[in-house]
Design an enzyme around this catalytic site. Sequence first.
Site, PDB file in Angstrom:
ATOM      1  N   ASN A   7       0.874  -1.177   0.000  1.00 24.54           N
ATOM      2  CA  ASN A   7       0.000   0.000   0.000  1.00 24.54           C
ATOM      3  C   ASN A   7       0.907   1.222   0.000  1.00 24.54           C
ATOM      4  O   ASN A   7       1.508   1.541   1.020  1.00 24.54           O
ATOM      5  CB  ASN A   7      -0.897  -0.023   1.248  1.00 24.54           C
ATOM      6  N   TRP A   8       0.999   1.863  -1.162  1.00 25.17           N
ATOM      7  CA  TRP A   8       1.925   2.996  -1.273  1.00 25.17           C
ATOM      8  C   TRP A   8       1.368   4.285  -0.681  1.00 25.17           C
ATOM      9  O   TRP A   8       2.071   5.286  -0.621  1.00 25.17           O
ATOM     10  CB  TRP A   8       2.312   3.205  -2.753  1.00 25.17           C
ATOM     11  N   LYS A   9       0.096   4.264  -0.290  1.00 25.74           N
ATOM     12  CA  LYS A   9      -0.527   5.481   0.261  1.00 25.74           C
ATOM     13  C   LYS A   9      -0.266   6.647  -0.696  1.00 25.74           C
ATOM     14  O   LYS A   9      -0.253   6.431  -1.904  1.00 25.74           O
ATOM     15  CB  LYS A   9      -0.030   5.736   1.682  1.00 25.74           C
ATOM     16  N   HIS A  85      -9.669   0.585   4.249  1.00 20.05           N
ATOM     17  CA  HIS A  85      -8.400   0.814   4.945  1.00 20.05           C
ATOM     18  C   HIS A  85      -8.663   1.760   6.122  1.00 20.05           C
ATOM     19  O   HIS A  85      -9.479   2.674   6.024  1.00 20.05           O
ATOM     20  CB  HIS A  85      -7.352   1.409   3.999  1.00 20.05           C
ATOM     21  N   GLU A  87      -7.174   4.222   7.329  1.00 21.98           N
ATOM     22  CA  GLU A  87      -7.023   5.660   7.090  1.00 21.98           C
ATOM     23  C   GLU A  87      -8.255   6.207   6.361  1.00 21.98           C
ATOM     24  O   GLU A  87      -8.664   7.347   6.578  1.00 21.98           O
ATOM     25  CB  GLU A  87      -5.727   5.929   6.308  1.00 21.98           C
ATOM     26  N   GLU A 155      -5.892  -5.644   9.835  1.00 21.45           N
ATOM     27  CA  GLU A 155      -4.994  -4.544  10.156  1.00 21.45           C
ATOM     28  C   GLU A 155      -5.321  -3.988  11.543  1.00 21.45           C
ATOM     29  O   GLU A 155      -6.261  -3.207  11.696  1.00 21.45           O
ATOM     30  CB  GLU A 155      -5.143  -3.438   9.114  1.00 21.45           C
ATOM     31  N   GLY A 161       1.696   1.839  10.829  1.00 22.36           N
ATOM     32  CA  GLY A 161       2.620   2.960  10.741  1.00 22.36           C
ATOM     33  C   GLY A 161       3.268   3.306  12.075  1.00 22.36           C
ATOM     34  O   GLY A 161       3.951   4.310  12.201  1.00 22.36           O
ATOM     35  N   SER A 197       2.901  -2.545  10.182  1.00 25.17           N
ATOM     36  CA  SER A 197       4.313  -2.562  10.561  1.00 25.17           C
ATOM     37  C   SER A 197       5.038  -3.845  10.156  1.00 25.17           C
ATOM     38  O   SER A 197       5.850  -4.379  10.911  1.00 25.17           O
ATOM     39  CB  SER A 197       4.472  -2.304  12.057  1.00 25.17           C
ATOM     40  N   GLY A 218       2.752  -1.353   4.237  1.00 23.64           N
ATOM     41  CA  GLY A 218       2.716   0.074   3.946  1.00 23.64           C
ATOM     42  C   GLY A 218       4.116   0.621   3.725  1.00 23.64           C
ATOM     43  O   GLY A 218       4.708   0.458   2.662  1.00 23.64           O
ATOM     44  N   GLY A 219       4.667   1.237   4.742  1.00 23.74           N
ATOM     45  CA  GLY A 219       5.966   1.905   4.646  1.00 23.74           C
ATOM     46  C   GLY A 219       7.062   1.085   3.974  1.00 23.74           C
ATOM     47  O   GLY A 219       7.812   1.602   3.146  1.00 23.74           O
TER      48      GLY A 219
END
Length: 235
Positions: A7-9, A85, A87, A155, A161, A197, A218-219
Amino acid sequence: MKIIAGNWKMNGNSEILDDMISAIDELHTENRVILCVSYTMLQGGNATVMIGAQNISKYDSGAHTGEISGAMVAATGANATLVGHSECRESLGDKNSDVALRAQKAIENDLLPIICVGETAAERDIGLTHKIIENGVRESVPENASDGTFIIAYEPRWAIGAGITPTYEQIKEAHKIIRETLQDMGFDEIPILYGASVTSDNSGEIMSLENVDGVLVGGASLKKDDFIPIIKSAK
Ligand code: PGA
């Protein structure tokens, strides 16, 4: 075969994406990779790398400024989308019923929805984890879903994150709840991904846990040096 979703956001660009796809192709992996990117980068994928959006509208068309429909995403050649998601649940106020409508539009447009569910820290603290996860699955899976047409991602919202991961026991427990709920709903072929994470230090171990069919990253999905080892860690 495991599923490794990134997930590149709101990060990246088409050049970085092309470079990432080439690096993944070179691995000749038997695993499936799904890169969920911003709308401007959507394109067709290939046999290994599927490209997905990060959300789609619950409507087909009309006065919904700033939104994008499932048909529009599908027209780019992309094959998947995240829905629900955390967010998006937070910024758009999505309830499970809204997530189900988005997932329904995904399936109608031949997009594979990755339906995200998970509890907040406050919900965990007061013992609601089981209920939130179970209801998340029951209420976010749309009525037009059939076996093999969607993915669930667990999640834990408190770990996204944050650089913290639940214990392996907590992950196993959550995935068991999801598996049992899916079976009770009549679904036997639904992959369940863990997301929050994930790094190359923990991905191999997490993917070896019972009922964990892959990860949503994600990150650590943004850079080849971080993401490629995660794909390689899938046995
Ligand atoms: P993270 O994000 O890996 O950076 O925790 C996960 C996600 O938001 O899907």
